[in-house]
Design a protein around this motif. Sequence first.
Motif, PDB file in Angstrom:
ATOM      1  N   GLN A  27       0.858  -1.170   0.000  1.00 30.16           N
ATOM      2  CA  GLN A  27       0.000   0.000   0.000  1.00 30.16           C
ATOM      3  C   GLN A  27       0.898   1.224   0.000  1.00 30.16           C
ATOM      4  O   GLN A  27       1.915   1.256   0.704  1.00 30.16           O
TER       5      GLN A  27
ATOM      6  N   ASP B 239      -5.289   4.414  -0.980  1.00 21.31           N
ATOM      7  CA  ASP B 239      -6.478   3.598  -1.202  1.00 21.31           C
ATOM      8  C   ASP B 239      -6.640   3.160  -2.655  1.00 21.31           C
ATOM      9  O   ASP B 239      -7.610   2.477  -2.991  1.00 21.31           O
TER      10      ASP B 239
ATOM     11  N   GLY C 118       1.272  -3.144   4.181  1.00 20.60           N
ATOM     12  CA  GLY C 118      -0.170  -3.236   4.412  1.00 20.60           C
ATOM     13  C   GLY C 118      -0.523  -3.671   5.813  1.00 20.60           C
ATOM     14  O   GLY C 118      -1.662  -3.544   6.230  1.00 20.60           O
TER      15      GLY C 118
END
Length: 108
Positions: free
Chosen positions: A4, A19, A38
């Motif tokens: 992420q 996101d 993450g």
Amino acid sequence: MTRQLIAYVHVDGVPYGPDDKVPAKIAERIGAHAWTNGDEQVEVSTPTGGGDGLKSEAPPRTGRGSGIEAWLAFAEQHDVGTDSDMTRDDVIAACEAAGVIEPDQPKE
């Protein structure tokens, strides 16, 4: 384990955030320092055009990274109205008029 982004990044004038699902070809171009595995909690400030949020940095006015795509993405992030007939200079002027960026000062 999924990766992420820890912050917003721009690749070819397109913004990607924590996101967002980043396409593999784009992810290859983003340095390892911009990713988390993450599992960690990451506090992210969403770029906004006002208030206490962080503003993303404006693209350069000349040179590399100063194309209309970069300026359109920046204007969109800051809710500056644009249309398909606008040139890069028109988008910059609209950002100045909206108070998102300072007017360019001529060099002495």
